[in-house]
Design an enzyme around this catalytic site. Structure first.
Site, PDB file in Angstrom:
ATOM      1  CE  LYS A  23      -1.641   1.465   4.120  1.00 44.17           C
ATOM      2  NZ  LYS A  23      -1.314   2.852   4.497  1.00 44.17           N
ATOM      3  CG  ASN A  24       2.314   2.725   3.528  1.00 45.98           C
ATOM      4  OD1 ASN A  24       1.168   3.091   3.255  1.00 45.98           O
ATOM      5  ND2 ASN A  24       2.712   2.473   4.759  1.00 45.98           N
ATOM      6  NE  ARG A  98      -1.569  12.317   8.285  1.00 45.08           N
ATOM      7  CZ  ARG A  98      -1.430  13.585   8.603  1.00 45.08           C
ATOM      8  NH1 ARG A  98      -2.409  14.203   9.222  1.00 45.08           N
ATOM      9  NH2 ARG A  98      -0.320  14.240   8.341  1.00 45.08           N
ATOM     10  CB  CYS A 122      -4.818  10.526  11.936  1.00 43.76           C
ATOM     11  SG  CYS A 122      -3.447   9.433  12.074  1.00 43.76           S
ATOM     12  NE  ARG A 127       0.271  10.305  10.133  1.00 41.92           N
ATOM     13  CZ  ARG A 127      -0.071   9.295   9.348  1.00 41.92           C
ATOM     14  NH1 ARG A 127      -1.199   8.647   9.574  1.00 41.92           N
ATOM     15  NH2 ARG A 127       0.688   8.922   8.347  1.00 41.92           N
ATOM     16  N   PRO A 128       2.049  16.428  11.528  1.00 46.97           N
ATOM     17  CG  PRO A 128       3.957  17.496  12.364  1.00 46.97           C
ATOM     18  CD  PRO A 128       3.064  16.297  12.573  1.00 46.97           C
ATOM     19  CG  ASP A 130       6.592  20.667  10.176  1.00 53.94           C
ATOM     20  OD1 ASP A 130       6.107  19.518  10.125  1.00 53.94           O
ATOM     21  OD2 ASP A 130       7.596  20.943  10.866  1.00 53.94           O
ATOM     22  CG  ASP A 312       3.542   1.337   9.419  1.00 57.63           C
ATOM     23  OD1 ASP A 312       3.190   2.137  10.310  1.00 57.63           O
ATOM     24  OD2 ASP A 312       3.725   1.679   8.238  1.00 57.63           O
ATOM     25  NE  ARG A 404      -7.411   4.310   5.832  1.00 53.80           N
ATOM     26  CZ  ARG A 404      -6.898   5.396   6.369  1.00 53.80           C
ATOM     27  NH1 ARG A 404      -7.277   5.776   7.569  1.00 53.80           N
ATOM     28  NH2 ARG A 404      -6.015   6.130   5.711  1.00 53.80           N
TER      29      ARG A 404
HETATM   30  C1  EPZ Z   1       4.450   6.903   6.430  1.00 53.31           C
HETATM   31  O1  EPZ Z   1       3.682   7.941   6.998  1.00 53.31           O
HETATM   32  C2  EPZ Z   1       3.529   5.703   6.296  1.00 53.31           C
HETATM   33  N1  EPZ Z   1       2.438   6.071   5.404  1.00 53.31           N
HETATM   34  C3  EPZ Z   1       3.018   5.287   7.677  1.00 53.31           C
HETATM   35  O2  EPZ Z   1       2.238   4.111   7.526  1.00 53.31           O
HETATM   36  C4  EPZ Z   1       4.220   4.968   8.575  1.00 53.31           C
HETATM   37  O3  EPZ Z   1       3.762   4.694   9.884  1.00 53.31           O
HETATM   38  C5  EPZ Z   1       5.191   6.149   8.601  1.00 53.31           C
HETATM   39  O4  EPZ Z   1       5.553   6.537   7.254  1.00 53.31           O
HETATM   40  C6  EPZ Z   1       6.455   5.853   9.367  1.00 53.31           C
HETATM   41  O5  EPZ Z   1       7.102   4.741   8.822  1.00 53.31           O
HETATM   42  C7  EPZ Z   1       2.646   6.044   4.077  1.00 53.31           C
HETATM   43  O6  EPZ Z   1       3.712   5.743   3.590  1.00 53.31           O
HETATM   44  C8  EPZ Z   1       1.481   6.381   3.212  1.00 53.31           C
HETATM   45  P1  EPZ Z   1       6.475  10.280   8.404  1.00 53.31           P
HETATM   46  P2  EPZ Z   1       4.226   9.442   6.979  1.00 53.31           P
HETATM   47  O7  EPZ Z   1       6.313  11.577   7.712  1.00 53.31           O
HETATM   48  O8  EPZ Z   1       5.063   9.654   5.793  1.00 53.31           O
HETATM   49  C9  EPZ Z   1       6.991  13.615  11.792  1.00 53.31           C
HETATM   50  C10 EPZ Z   1       0.415   2.665   7.948  1.00 53.31           C
HETATM   51  O9  EPZ Z   1      -0.047   2.082   8.958  1.00 53.31           O
HETATM   52  N2  EPZ Z   1       6.761  14.624  10.725  1.00 53.31           N
HETATM   53  O10 EPZ Z   1       7.625   9.422   8.062  1.00 53.31           O
HETATM   54  O11 EPZ Z   1       3.055  10.327   7.189  1.00 53.31           O
HETATM   55  C11 EPZ Z   1       5.739  12.805  12.101  1.00 53.31           C
HETATM   56  O12 EPZ Z   1       4.892  13.477  12.987  1.00 53.31           O
HETATM   57  C12 EPZ Z   1       0.890   4.097   8.017  1.00 53.31           C
HETATM   58  O13 EPZ Z   1       0.458   2.137   6.826  1.00 53.31           O
HETATM   59  C13 EPZ Z   1       6.867  15.972  11.018  1.00 53.31           C
HETATM   60  O14 EPZ Z   1       7.118  16.358  12.168  1.00 53.31           O
HETATM   61  O15 EPZ Z   1       5.143   9.445   8.252  1.00 53.31           O
HETATM   62  C14 EPZ Z   1       6.355  11.531  12.663  1.00 53.31           C
HETATM   63  O16 EPZ Z   1       6.644  11.708  14.023  1.00 53.31           O
HETATM   64  C15 EPZ Z   1       0.520   4.834   9.234  1.00 53.31           C
HETATM   65  N3  EPZ Z   1       6.650  16.870  10.012  1.00 53.31           N
HETATM   66  C16 EPZ Z   1       7.663  11.385  11.890  1.00 53.31           C
HETATM   67  O17 EPZ Z   1       7.920  12.672  11.320  1.00 53.31           O
HETATM   68  C17 EPZ Z   1       6.381  16.492   8.743  1.00 53.31           C
HETATM   69  O18 EPZ Z   1       6.212  17.363   7.880  1.00 53.31           O
HETATM   70  C18 EPZ Z   1       7.644  10.362  10.774  1.00 53.31           C
HETATM   71  O19 EPZ Z   1       6.494  10.551   9.970  1.00 53.31           O
HETATM   72  C19 EPZ Z   1       6.290  15.114   8.451  1.00 53.31           C
HETATM   73  C20 EPZ Z   1       6.492  14.198   9.461  1.00 53.31           C
END
Ligand code: EPZ
Length: 426
Positions: A23-24, A98, A122, A127-128, A130, A312, A404
């Site tokens: 999926k991802n 998202r 969520c 999940r910002p 920024d 995950d 999902r």
């Molecule tokens: C991806 O989410 C995956 N989703 C998530 O899978 C997975 O848990 C996550 O990566 C971590 O491996 C997809 O690939 C579609 P991140 P993503 O940005 O990209 C912080 C599942 O169950 N952050 O790597 O949204 C954030 O808050 C899902 O399949 C910022 O601060 O995660 C977190 O603490 C859920 N600012 C960390 O970074 C930003 O702009 C990592 O999040 C972006 C992220």
């Protein structure tokens, strides 16, 4: 009508699972189709609600999507992308998923402007986004936030730049990498995500004519090109789905053949931990065999970005450790609120205490069936695995989460001699 899953307890996993496409990986690949007017054909796409949501969004932007079913767990999707007539990702879609934010970089790069709803929080964390916005600003985009929407503009096109992510973000890396493919000049992204799904996206973009190198390391370099061509590409297998069924085999003292790819390569830190707990892995043709050693031992697990232990698979691992001899600890380093499943497992007789980013688990001999609530996608699978090993029946509410991200759940479990029953409930 709300659906629940009824799981009869004391079942043993014994069989074969054909692992679906990830999926991802599929979600950013679908978004990447927006970068070219030549279209894309994506194979091995899992039939999932999140994929449907991304296809709805692409359709609203002007993409014509046609789906061919190749097997119950894999579709081919043709995307005709020559005329985009819209550049807005509306709140109604983004709030459902998202990962819709992944259209931001491609739309901006191709059309010079876009408007994407802010996703909001969520269940697993704030999940910002920024860092997505900072990265695009570094490439010269003008960004305004108004009425819950991100308005991004790059009328004269994006410009290559150096950008260092202060923390590792998967979709953030994907968004900026996609945007930079069509930027003028060279972009160097530092401290990027090394996840196999990021590598898959970079490989697909290169097959479209992008010039990306360094994917899989923590620095990616992108030499911008003036346009990208079409692609025929196959999505990598889902390492998280594979890991989830491995845990189902371990917790039920069973065995499973996971077919569809070289999972050892992409799940090494997970496999190391599972071997410590007592699961046995052996390589088989086009997959991996997993079986229980008959004993589960306690351990400590810390989630971290790839190649570390994946967040995950944390919820599913917690279920397993509930039955491990001794005391275990899980530290969740990615998401600030990803222990909601602990309270549900405690309703089934688990002994868990949560304090901030740490969960302390005292192993018990047996869990007991109960009515529980799925709190997020991965937690849903964790609760199913716990329920399979429990005495008595468990009913899991809010199972829409599972559709999902896990395709053909009942069929795949049926292939492992496991019965799950979907029931309608108020
Ligand atoms: C991806 O989410 C995956 N989703 C998530 O899978 C997975 O848990 C996550 O990566 C971590 O491996 C997809 O690939 C579609 P991140 P993503 O940005 O990209 C912080 C599942 O169950 N952050 O790597 O949204 C954030 O808050 C899902 O399949 C910022 O601060 O995660 C977190 O603490 C859920 N600012 C960390 O970074 C930003 O702009 C990592 O999040 C972006 C992220």
């Amino acid at each position: 009508m709300v659906e629940k899953i009824k799981v009869p307890g004391s079942q043993t996993v014994n069989g074969t699972v054909w692992v679906s496409g990830a999926k991802n990986a599929a979600l950013p690949l679908l978004a990447a189709s927006l970068l070219s007017s030549d279209g894309m054909e994506l194979r091995n796409v899992p039939p999932l609600l999140d994929i449907d949501t991304m296809l709805d969004l692409l359709t609203q932007l002007g993409v014509i999507c046609s789906i061919t079913k190749n097997s119950p767990w894999a579709n081919s999707i043709k995307l005709k992308t020559d005329s985009l007539y819209n550049f807005t990702a509306p709140y109604e879609i983004v709030k459902k998923m998202r990962a819709s934010i992944l259209v931001l970089g491609p739309l901006l790069a191709r059309l010079g402007r876009c408007c994407v709803s802010l996703p909001g929080g969520c269940a697993i964390g704030v999940r910002p986004i920024d860092l997505h916005l900072k990265g695009l600003k570094a490439l010269g985009a003008e960004i305004d936030l108004k009425d819950g929407y991100v308005y991004a503009k790059a009328i004269k096109g994006l410009k290559g730049a150096d950008f260092r992510f202060p923390i590792v973000t998967v979709t953030g890396t994907e968004n900026i990498m996609m945007a930079a493919t069509l930027a003028d000049g060279v972009t160097v992204l530092e401290n990027v995500a090394r996840e196999p799904e990021v590598v898959d996206l970079a490989n697909c973009l290169n097959s479209m004519g992008a010039k990306i190198s360094g994917q899989g390391t923590d620095v990616i370099e992108i030499k911008g090109v003036s346009n990208l061509g079409g692609a025929k590409y196959s999505v990598i297998p889902d390492r998280i789905e594979a890991g989830s069924y491995a845990i189902a085999a371990g917790i039920t003292e069973g065995r499973v053949d996971l077919i569809g790819g070289n999972f050892r390569n992409v799940l090494q830190s997970f496999i190391d931990k599972m071997e410590e707990i007592g699961l046995i892995f052996s390589d088989i043709e086009n997959g991996i065999h997993v079986e229980s050693s008959g004993k589960l031992l306690s351990t400590s697990v810390c989630t971290s970005p790839y190649p570390g232990f994946p967040t995950d698979l944390q919820a599913q691992t917690m279920s397993l450790l509930c039955l491990a001899e001794g005391e275990s600890e899980i530290t969740e380093n990615i998401w600030e609120n990803r222990f909601m499943h602990a309270a549900e497992l405690m309703r089934m007789g688990a002994s868990i205490s949560v304090s901030g980013a740490k969960a302390h688990i005292k192993g018990v001999k047996q869990l007991t069936g109960a009515s529980v609530m799925a709190t997020d996608l991965r937690a849903s699978f964790g609760l199913i695995t716990a329920a399979l090993s429990a005495s008595g029946d468990t009913t899991i509410d809010r199972v829409y989460h599972i559709d999902r991200g896990y395709s053909c759940l009942e069929e795949k479990f049926k292939g492992c001699e496991i019965t799950l029953e979907r029931v309608k409930g108020g």
